[in-house]
Design a protein around this motif. Structure first.
Motif: not given
Lengths: 264, 98
Positions: A29-51
């Motif tokens: 699992v890679e934790e992806v900061w909201y300022e990232e501009r690339s998702l290279d190398g990932l197979d799937a992405v989760v946008l989690p819950g919150g506010f």
């Protein structure tokens, strides 16, 4: 398999998602900061819950314009598997990656309870290994989960098979009593036309360990793991490949069927 | 610079649970004759005087409102005193309430 979990300012289910994927399911699992501009190398992405961004303006509205969403959009366009949970679902709606919009719960209350949902489509990587009609028990916790789409859009979504989950009772009956928030036609989750982007209001990551009362949510993550790995690695004659691609051995000269393609 | 006020409301027919809750509150205070409440939001922007209406409309359509469920109207500051208060016709919507 390598997951990315996106962290926006005021995401609050990101750690839960990371825990389930990493500790319970043994994935990278890679934790992806909201300022990232690339998702290279990932197979799937989760946008989690919150506010995210305090739900200012509208739930998910500001987050949908965050830098990382350009990368999520590009990732989705090339068929990457994207799952939005609760606030993550709201963000995908606001970003236009999923159809429809969220209204405040019709019951005038924040709903924090356990619900049942019925699997309506298995044409997504997150439901590929489940069966239609499968009833899952998962918790919800939201004030704005009243899914809405104007009539013509709703017809389009229904006809295209883009409704993935509907609120139901424990026996799988879709009733108004089982609808916790007033969602049109009990819709609890939808996908994009290609099927690779899915959003739902219930929290599968809070229902992935027996100690939390249900393991049903784990099935969604296991499905995407099976699907992605099988597409990549499984021998073409195997049952696993067949499940993951929707291709029977007689059809295996063709390329894998895109998510969302339906039998005629 | 001039002050622009953007009023965003849910489209007619779209369920306004917040409005319903406010109506219950009014009822609890004894204002039982109130026949309906719709709650929207007001966004004030300080923009260059020459900003064209199309640009303001684009802001609403792309971000400030969700066109699936909301509508908006744009009010321009007419008094020229830069008090951040647009001149708004009194109760522009209340006449529609029957």
């Amino acid at each position: 398999m390598r997951f990315g979990v996106v962290i926006f300012p005021a995401s609050n289910c990101d750690r839960d998602c990371v825990h389930v994927l990493r500790a319970v399911l043994g994935q990278e699992v890679e934790e992806v900061w909201y300022e990232e501009r690339s998702l290279d190398g990932l197979d799937a992405v989760v946008l989690p819950g919150g506010f995210a961004y305090g739900d200012y303006l509208r739930a998910g509205a500001v987050a949908a314009r965050a830098p990382v969403m350009t990368a999520v959009r590009a990732f989705a366009q090339v068929g990457g598997a994207v799952l939005g949970i609760c606030n993550g679902f709201q963000i995908l709606l606001e970003a236009g990656l999923l159809p429809g919009a969220m209204l405040r719960n019709a019951v005038l209350r924040f709903r924090c309870t356990t619900v049942h949902v019925r699997v309506e489509s298995t044409q997504t990587p997150f439901t590929r290994t489940l069966r239609e009609g499968h009833v899952l028990q998962m918790p919800i916790a939201h004030g704005e989960g009243n899914y809405f789409a104007p009539g013509s859009l709703l017809s389009t979504i229904e006809e295209a098979g883009q409704v993935v989950f509907r609120y139901c009772d424990a026996d799988g009956r879709v009733t108004s009593d089982a609808n916790p928030n007033g969602s049109v036609r009990n819709v609890a989750g939808v996908c994009n036309p290609a099927g690779n982007v899915v959003g739902l209001m219930p929290h599968p990551e809070r229902a992935s360990e027996e100690v939390l009362g249900s393991r049903d949510g784990r099935l969604l993550f296991e499905s995407v793991i099976t699907t992605v790995i099988a597409r990549r690695e499984a021998p073409k004659q195997s049952r696993l490949y067949e499940i993951a691609t929707g291709l029977r051995p007689s059809q295996q000269g063709r390329s894998p069927r895109p998510f969302g393609a339906r039998d005629d | 610079m001039t002050t622009i006020r953007i009023i965003v409301t849910l489209k007619p027919g779209v369920l306004d649970a917040q409005g319903q809750a406010v109506q219950q509150g009014l009822r609890a205070l004894g204002y039982e004759s109130v026949g309906g409440v719709r709650v929207g939001k007001c966004i004030e922007l300080a923009v260059p005087d020459e900003m064209p209406p199309e640009t303001l409309d684009a802001m609403c359509e792309r971000f400030l409102a969700n066109p699936l469920i909301e509508e908006w109207r744009v009010e321009r500051d007419e008094d020229g005193e830069e008090k951040s208060r647009s001149r708004v016709p009194a109760f522009p919507r209340s006449r529609e309430v029957r």
